[in-house]
Scaffold this motif. Structure first.
Motif, PDB file in Angstrom:
ATOM      1  N   VAL A  10      -2.098   6.473 -17.836  1.00  0.00           N
ATOM      2  CA  VAL A  10      -1.195   5.975 -16.798  1.00  0.00           C
ATOM      3  C   VAL A  10       0.151   5.598 -17.414  1.00  0.00           C
ATOM      4  CG1 VAL A  10      -0.851   4.163 -15.072  1.00  0.00           C
ATOM      5  CG2 VAL A  10      -3.127   5.162 -15.421  1.00  0.00           C
ATOM      6  N   LYS A  11       0.117   4.961 -18.539  1.00  0.00           N
ATOM      7  CA  LYS A  11       1.345   4.493 -19.188  1.00  0.00           C
ATOM      8  C   LYS A  11       1.838   5.541 -20.193  1.00  0.00           C
ATOM      9  CE  LYS A  11       1.076   1.297 -22.294  1.00  0.00           C
ATOM     10  NZ  LYS A  11       0.884  -0.016 -22.935  1.00  0.00           N
ATOM     11  N   GLN A  12       3.021   6.092 -19.921  1.00  0.00           N
ATOM     12  CA  GLN A  12       3.647   7.070 -20.804  1.00  0.00           C
ATOM     13  C   GLN A  12       4.993   6.501 -21.273  1.00  0.00           C
ATOM     14  OE1 GLN A  12       2.400  10.000 -21.769  1.00  0.00           O
ATOM     15  NE2 GLN A  12       0.549   9.965 -20.465  1.00  0.00           N
ATOM     16  N   GLN A  16       0.395  20.750 -15.518  1.00  0.00           N
ATOM     17  CA  GLN A  16      -0.173  20.013 -14.402  1.00  0.00           C
ATOM     18  C   GLN A  16      -0.692  18.657 -14.882  1.00  0.00           C
ATOM     19  OE1 GLN A  16      -0.245  21.035 -11.171  1.00  0.00           O
ATOM     20  NE2 GLN A  16      -1.028  19.005 -10.660  1.00  0.00           N
ATOM     21  N   VAL A  17      -0.369  17.600 -14.119  1.00  0.00           N
ATOM     22  CA  VAL A  17      -0.864  16.264 -14.448  1.00  0.00           C
ATOM     23  C   VAL A  17      -2.337  16.178 -14.041  1.00  0.00           C
ATOM     24  CG1 VAL A  17      -0.574  13.796 -14.067  1.00  0.00           C
ATOM     25  CG2 VAL A  17       1.425  15.299 -14.104  1.00  0.00           C
ATOM     26  N   THR A  18      -3.184  15.642 -14.938  1.00  0.00           N
ATOM     27  CA  THR A  18      -4.627  15.527 -14.674  1.00  0.00           C
ATOM     28  C   THR A  18      -5.042  14.070 -14.738  1.00  0.00           C
ATOM     29  OG1 THR A  18      -5.188  15.774 -17.015  1.00  0.00           O
ATOM     30  CG2 THR A  18      -4.944  17.790 -15.747  1.00  0.00           C
ATOM     31  N   ASP A  19      -6.303  13.838 -14.345  1.00  0.00           N
ATOM     32  CA  ASP A  19      -6.828  12.468 -14.360  1.00  0.00           C
ATOM     33  C   ASP A  19      -6.994  11.939 -15.774  1.00  0.00           C
ATOM     34  OD1 ASP A  19      -6.886  12.572 -11.623  1.00  0.00           O
ATOM     35  OD2 ASP A  19      -8.983  13.230 -11.507  1.00  0.00           O
ATOM     36  N   LYS A  20      -7.064  12.843 -16.725  1.00  0.00           N
ATOM     37  CA  LYS A  20      -7.255  12.406 -18.102  1.00  0.00           C
ATOM     38  C   LYS A  20      -5.973  11.850 -18.724  1.00  0.00           C
ATOM     39  CE  LYS A  20     -10.949  15.767 -19.001  1.00  0.00           C
ATOM     40  NZ  LYS A  20     -11.396  16.875 -19.869  1.00  0.00           N
ATOM     41  N   ASN A  57       0.824  -1.213   0.000  1.00  0.00           N
ATOM     42  CA  ASN A  57       0.000   0.000   0.000  1.00  0.00           C
ATOM     43  C   ASN A  57       0.852   1.255   0.000  1.00  0.00           C
ATOM     44  OD1 ASN A  57      -2.461  -1.392   0.064  1.00  0.00           O
ATOM     45  ND2 ASN A  57      -2.243  -1.749   2.282  1.00  0.00           N
ATOM     46  N   LEU A  58       2.142   1.137  -0.298  1.00  0.00           N
ATOM     47  CA  LEU A  58       3.002   2.318  -0.296  1.00  0.00           C
ATOM     48  C   LEU A  58       2.626   3.234  -1.444  1.00  0.00           C
ATOM     49  CD1 LEU A  58       6.472   0.655   0.379  1.00  0.00           C
ATOM     50  CD2 LEU A  58       5.029   1.917   1.993  1.00  0.00           C
ATOM     51  N   PRO A  59       2.642   4.544  -1.221  1.00  0.00           N
ATOM     52  CA  PRO A  59       2.278   5.472  -2.295  1.00  0.00           C
ATOM     53  C   PRO A  59       3.378   5.523  -3.356  1.00  0.00           C
ATOM     54  CG  PRO A  59       3.088   6.698  -0.412  1.00  0.00           C
ATOM     55  CD  PRO A  59       3.002   5.262   0.030  1.00  0.00           C
ATOM     56  N   VAL A  60       2.970   5.878  -4.558  1.00  0.00           N
ATOM     57  CA  VAL A  60       3.920   6.057  -5.656  1.00  0.00           C
ATOM     58  C   VAL A  60       4.550   7.438  -5.542  1.00  0.00           C
ATOM     59  CG1 VAL A  60       4.215   6.172  -8.133  1.00  0.00           C
ATOM     60  CG2 VAL A  60       2.670   4.483  -7.123  1.00  0.00           C
ATOM     61  N   ILE A  61       5.849   7.466  -5.539  1.00  0.00           N
ATOM     62  CA  ILE A  61       6.562   8.743  -5.462  1.00  0.00           C
ATOM     63  C   ILE A  61       7.084   9.051  -6.848  1.00  0.00           C
ATOM     64  CG2 ILE A  61       8.450   9.995  -4.394  1.00  0.00           C
ATOM     65  CD1 ILE A  61       8.255   8.059  -2.049  1.00  0.00           C
ATOM     66  N   PRO A  62       6.505   9.974  -7.539  1.00  0.00           N
ATOM     67  CA  PRO A  62       7.007  10.270  -8.885  1.00  0.00           C
ATOM     68  C   PRO A  62       8.415  10.856  -8.808  1.00  0.00           C
ATOM     69  CG  PRO A  62       5.408  11.926  -8.201  1.00  0.00           C
ATOM     70  CD  PRO A  62       5.385  10.861  -7.150  1.00  0.00           C
ATOM     71  N   ALA A  70       5.095   6.009 -15.277  1.00  0.00           N
ATOM     72  CA  ALA A  70       3.771   5.634 -14.769  1.00  0.00           C
ATOM     73  C   ALA A  70       3.148   6.830 -14.068  1.00  0.00           C
ATOM     74  CB  ALA A  70       3.878   4.451 -13.810  1.00  0.00           C
ATOM     75  N   VAL A  71       1.994   7.277 -14.565  1.00  0.00           N
ATOM     76  CA  VAL A  71       1.258   8.393 -13.956  1.00  0.00           C
ATOM     77  C   VAL A  71       0.166   7.762 -13.094  1.00  0.00           C
ATOM     78  CG1 VAL A  71      -0.051  10.482 -14.370  1.00  0.00           C
ATOM     79  CG2 VAL A  71       1.786   9.831 -15.934  1.00  0.00           C
ATOM     80  N   ALA A  72       0.433   7.549 -11.784  1.00  0.00           N
ATOM     81  CA  ALA A  72      -0.521   6.853 -10.905  1.00  0.00           C
ATOM     82  C   ALA A  72      -0.191   7.184  -9.470  1.00  0.00           C
ATOM     83  CB  ALA A  72      -0.466   5.344 -11.134  1.00  0.00           C
ATOM     84  N   ASP A  73      -1.145   6.869  -8.574  1.00  0.00           N
ATOM     85  CA  ASP A  73      -0.973   7.114  -7.145  1.00  0.00           C
ATOM     86  C   ASP A  73      -0.765   5.838  -6.355  1.00  0.00           C
ATOM     87  OD1 ASP A  73      -1.294   9.877  -7.469  1.00  0.00           O
ATOM     88  OD2 ASP A  73      -3.479   9.654  -7.499  1.00  0.00           O
ATOM     89  N   SER A  74      -0.987   4.649  -6.936  1.00  0.00           N
ATOM     90  CA  SER A  74      -0.834   3.385  -6.201  1.00  0.00           C
ATOM     91  C   SER A  74      -0.278   2.333  -7.130  1.00  0.00           C
ATOM     92  CB  SER A  74      -2.181   2.935  -5.631  1.00  0.00           C
ATOM     93  OG  SER A  74      -3.102   2.655  -6.687  1.00  0.00           O
ATOM     94  N   PHE A  75       0.361   1.303  -6.528  1.00  0.00           N
ATOM     95  CA  PHE A  75       0.954   0.222  -7.305  1.00  0.00           C
ATOM     96  C   PHE A  75      -0.079  -0.626  -8.036  1.00  0.00           C
ATOM     97  CE2 PHE A  75       4.799   0.917  -4.757  1.00  0.00           C
ATOM     98  CZ  PHE A  75       5.710   0.931  -5.787  1.00  0.00           C
TER      99      PHE A  75
END
Length: 967
Positions: A780-782, A773-777, A723-728, A805-810
């Motif tokens: 995820v895969k760049q 700014q990164v948005t929800d749109k 459950n560790l957060p993704v650190i960009p 990876a543009v995401a908040d969780s694994f």
């Protein structure tokens, strides 16, 4: 408007006046031209093109502090650089001109240009102290014709623009009388033409006007006040109208030069005379003074011949009544040698190539002496003995040229002292030093310190060991003296020399490429080339001979008796043998040389040591006592052969001796020899060992595969449930280029991207950053493709793919990135190599099993064939031996031929025999048929027969052997 037009026409006319005299150019221009005005086209007048001016770095050389002109090399024209005031530049000297030189290099050229400055009427005549009137006190008794000198006006212009005339305001008593000086200047006197009458007019006010001849005409005015006195009617009179004398320059102040004398016929106070110097032009007023009472003229300032060569002063004698007499004093200045020559280096070519021809111009010197005549004449010389000489070119210019060829290896630089001496008394001189460096030319080839080299190296050396170093020297300098060592392409025993030795191109160290074997090659002869770095390069060769020294690395090799794996060779000794009976001779050789090949023979083991002995040097086995019936039939001797090397190496040989008189007795005793058994036991041991190793590798591969699979499965489970957060984090791309300079300057560019509006790459640092700014749109895969380019010509590049990876969780990342192939490819590769390793190990395992089984079956079949064979025992008798009493080595060639045939009706075996010696070749699997041998006993019993012939059946194989030992 007519005045400016006439001046402009005159200017245009003067600008086009160009004179070419003796290789010099002369231009005439009016003074006060604006800065940047064109004087003339130097390139056109000298016949030079603009490229020559630019390549020759044309420039103006002048000894003055003020540069009035400037050379525009891009246009080839000469323009005004500073305001030119003719009066400031030349004073009253006419014509007024200044000169300078234009110098060009590569090759050096020198041209003189003279610019004449024409006067314009820019100055009006000016009276000294014009604001103060000229005052005269004149006695009314003054007679007609009395002259009253007036102050001369000064006009700085010359020629037509100079002072031309004086005009006196209208009056009844005075007129003007003008006089000309030898230098062309004018002075004026007011002459009384009508007697004065103090009672009618005691005071007169007049105006003296001085006018020039310029256009427009200019004038100057001064007031004259005349006070009429009473009754002094005699003016002072000088005894000479003109005084002439000379004065040495640099005369000390207060030195008396000349005394003038005037007399007045009046008496009393009207006869008292006062001397004075009238207002003088130029600097004479600051240089001379006069004693008002005695009339003695003395020095009050500095007299410099180089500034003024002659002075003219006017002396006035005034009495108390106001009457004045005048006289002129001309002072000629005598030059003194007070100026040493001044040396200026115009151009110096340093360094100069050592292959420069004789007569090359090294430097251009400008030498001037401000003195005149002999005091200003100069001679140049070079101090010391140097290969140079001085040549005169233009006036005051001298060239330093080479007088012979240079050799940098002998003299690499010169300190040249040039001395300039005038012809004055005493002579004055000055000197300057020139530092000239000689640049190197590649004219010397490298020279080795020896004509040939010899080196030694012991065989069995380690590859890469240094043998020795060659050394060469090059008397050139810098790159021309940088030596590289090369191996010439030669062959050694049919192979390139580079396969034996290597050569360090910088140090000249020769190293062994491989381990040498003295028995294969005893010496190497190669050629080393030393080549310098010049252009073209020079080189020299030297021969290198490397001797291989022997090591005791080879054990002795036993040639006889031959140790065979299948049959047993036994030496037969009859029981009737006496003491010293020669049983056989052990023959061995050692391929080493020298003392490493000296062999000694010793009896290591024996069934009965009291029965046999071995010759230490010759290897002869002899009986040391009488053979008896009690001695065992089977005698086994182990002989050790040792060389004399350090450390010693040895070999052993087993000699089987049969003490018997008949073959049946021998066969019954020799059937238990165990050579085959020992051989089989050794083979079985190594096969079992190989099987164990392969099995161990097989089990290890299985354990590794299972461990890796379990580890990767556990890692994937941990990541999935985390459950560790993704650190960009956007790390910078790091690339390097092993080139140098601009070839290693790297730039980063974004070549492709899933969304180009989201990311950018730093051009210089390779940092990947978001640009919005990164948005929800956003997906995820760049996937970003970055290209890295260097700055070389042509440019080289490399590309790298960056997955973002543009995401908040694994879990979100894992669900989207299941199609990324990096881990999959890694797993596939790992699995492939593991499977490949397993297949190889399995193949080796199966191969070992097949080999073991095949060998076992083969040996079983061989044992069965030999067991049922009916081949007879073939007795073999060795050749005669000669006792050499040597070292036990064989010094000649040994030939051994074996022929086996099965298709002849009758086979023969021919050999020589020494005395009663016999050799028995035993085959343990043979039952033997001694009857045939006994039937031939009549032949064998002949003691002097040189040949022994044995017949065998057709179905038996024949062994035909001839051993020739040249002892």
């Amino acid at each position: 408007h007519a005045e400016p037009k006439s001046r402009s026409r005159l200017l245009m006319l003067l600008l086009h006046v160009v004179n070419m005299v003796g290789g010099q150019i002369r231009y005439s221009i009016p003074e006060e031209m604006k800065k940047g005005s064109v004087i003339g086209s130097v390139a056109q007048d000298l016949g030079l093109d603009l490229k020559r001016l630019h390549s020759g770095r044309a420039r103006i050389v002048t000894g003055e502090n003020v540069h009035y002109t400037e050379l525009k090399t891009d246009k080839g024209i000469l323009v005004v650089n500073e305001r030119i005031d003719r009066e400031q530049l030349c004073g009253d000297i006419t014509p007024c001109s200044f000169s300078f030189e234009v110098i060009l290099e590569n090759p050096i050229e020198l041209h003189r240009i003279t610019v004449e400055v024409l006067d314009i009427n820019d100055h009006a005549p000016v009276f000294p102290n014009k604001d103060k009137p000229i005052s005269f006190e004149i006695s009314e008794s003054a007679v007609v014709g009395v002259q009253f000198p007036l102050h001369s006006a000064e006009d700085l212009d010359v020629g037509q623009n100079a002072l031309q005339d004086y005009v006196l305001s209208p009056n009844d008593n005075f007129i003007l009388k003008q006089h000309a000086n030898p230098d062309g200047s004018k002075y004026v006197e007011m002459v009384l033409q009508k007697p004065l009458d103090r009672e009618q007019r005691p005071h007169l006010s007049l105006k003296l006007i001085a006018v020039d001849g310029g256009t427009p005409q200019r004038s100057g005015t001064v007031n004259i006040d005349v006070t009429v006195l009473d009754a002094n009617d005699n003016a002072p009179v000088f005894n000479q109208s003109v005084y002439k004398t000379s004065v040495m320059e640099n005369t000390m102040k207060s030195t008396d030069i000349i005394t003038v004398n005037a007399t007045d016929a009046d008496s009393g106070s009207n006869g008292v005379i006062v001397y004075s110097l009238s207002k003088m032009k130029g600097s004479a007023a600051d240089i001379f003074s006069i004693d008002e009472n005695t009339g003695t003229i003395s020095v009050s300032g500095q007299i410099d011949y180089e500034k003024d060569r002659k002075y003219e002063v006017r002396v006035e004698a005034r009495d108390q009544g106001g009457l004045t007499g005048t006289s002129k004093v001309i002072l000629d200045v005598i030059d003194v040698n007070d100026n040493a020559p001044v040396i200026n280096i115009m151009s110096l070519s340093s360094p100069v190539s050592e292959d420069s021809p004789s007569g090359t111009t090294i430097a251009v010197l400008n030498i001037k002496d401000a003195d005149s005549e002999k005091n200003g004449q100069i001679k140049c010389s070079i101090d010391g003995k140097h290969p140079f000489k001085i040549e005169s070119s233009l006036t005051n210019y001298y060239n330093l040229v080479s007088d012979q060829h240079f050799d940098r290896e002998s003299v690499s630089e010169y300190n040249i002292t040039v001395t300039a001496t005038d012809f004055g008394t005493p002579p004055l001189s000055s000197s300057t030093k020139l530092h000239l460096k000689i640049s190197d030319v590649n004219d010397n080839a490298p020279v080795f310190d020896k004509s040939s080299y010899f080196a030694q190296i012991t065989e069995n050396n380690s590859p890469g060991i240094s043998i020795f170093a060659v050394s060469a020297k090059d008397s050139d300098w810098n790159q021309n003296a940088r030596i590289s060592y090369l191996l010439e392409d030669t062959q050694v025993s049919g192979s390139p020399v580079s396969t034996y030795v290597s050569l360090n191109s910088e140090t000249g160290v020769l190293s062994a490429v491989r381990s040498f074997d003295y028995e294969q090659i005893k010496q190497l002869q190669l050629v080393v080339k030393a080549q310098d770095g010049g252009s073209p390069p020079l080189s020299s060769n030297v021969t290198v001979k490397i001797l291989i020294q022997d090591q005791n690395d080879n054990p002795p090799q036993v040639l006889y008796p031959v140790q065979t794996g299948g049959s047993l060779v036994a030496e037969m000794v009859p029981r009737s043998a006496d003491v010293g009976y020669l049983v056989t001779k052990v023959v061995a050789v050692d391929v080493d040389s020298g003392q490493n090949a000296w062999l000694s023979y010793k009896l290591q083991k024996a069934t009965d040591r009291a029965l046999f002995e071995v010759g230490l040097q010759n290897g002869e086995i002899r009986t040391i006592r009488q053979v008896t019936d009690k001695d065992a039939v089977k005698q086994r001797l182990t002989v050790i052969v040792e060389d004399n090397g350090q450390p010693s190496r040895s070999a052993t040989v087993i000699v089987n001796v049969a003490v018997a008189d008949s073959f049946p007795e021998v066969l019954s005793e020799f059937t238990d020899f165990t050579q085959d058994k020992e051989y089989n036991d050794n083979l079985t041991f190594y096969l079992v060992l190989a099987l164990a190793v392969v099995s161990f590798l097989f089990i290890t591969c299985l354990v590794v595969i299972i461990s890796v699979k379990i580890y990767r499965w556990r890692q994937s489970r941990i990541l999935y449930h985390s459950n560790l957060p993704v650190i960009p984090y956007y790390p910078p791309l790091v690339a390097v280029d092993v080139d140098s300079g601009q070839n290693a300057w790297l730039s980063y560019k974004l070549q492709k991207a899933t969304d180009r509006a989201l990311f950018e790459v730093g051009l210089q640092n390779g940092e990947i950053r978001t640009i919005r700014q990164v948005t929800d749109k956003d997906a995820v895969k760049q996937r970003l493709t970055v290209i890295v380019e260097d700055n070389g010509q042509p440019s080289r590049s490399a590309t790298v793919i960056v997955n973002v990876a543009v995401a908040d969780s694994f879990p979100e990342v894992l669900s989207e990135f299941t199609d990324f192939t990096q881990d999959k490819e890694y797993n596939d590769n790992l699995t492939f190599y593991l499977v490949l390793a397993l297949a190889v190990v399995s193949f080796l395992f199966i191969t070992c099993l097949v080999v073991i089984i095949s060998v076992k079956i083969y040996r079983w079949r061989q044992s069965r064939i030999l067991y049922h064979s009916n081949l007879p025992v073939i007795p073999y008798y060795p050749p005669r031996y000669s006792d050499t009493l040597g070292t036990g080595t064989l010094q000649h060639v040994y030939n051994y031929e074996v022929c086996r045939t099965t298709d002849s009706r009758k086979s023969d075996c021919k050999f020589g025999r020494a005395g009663s010696q016999n050799v028995l070749i035993m085959d343990p699997s043979s039952t033997g048929t001694m009857q045939r041998i006994q039937s031939e006993k009549s032949i064998l019993d002949e003691p002097d027969s040189p040949l022994e012939v044995i017949h065998f059946p057709r179905n038996n194989s024949l062994l035909h052997g001839v051993i020739d030992f040249g002892l």
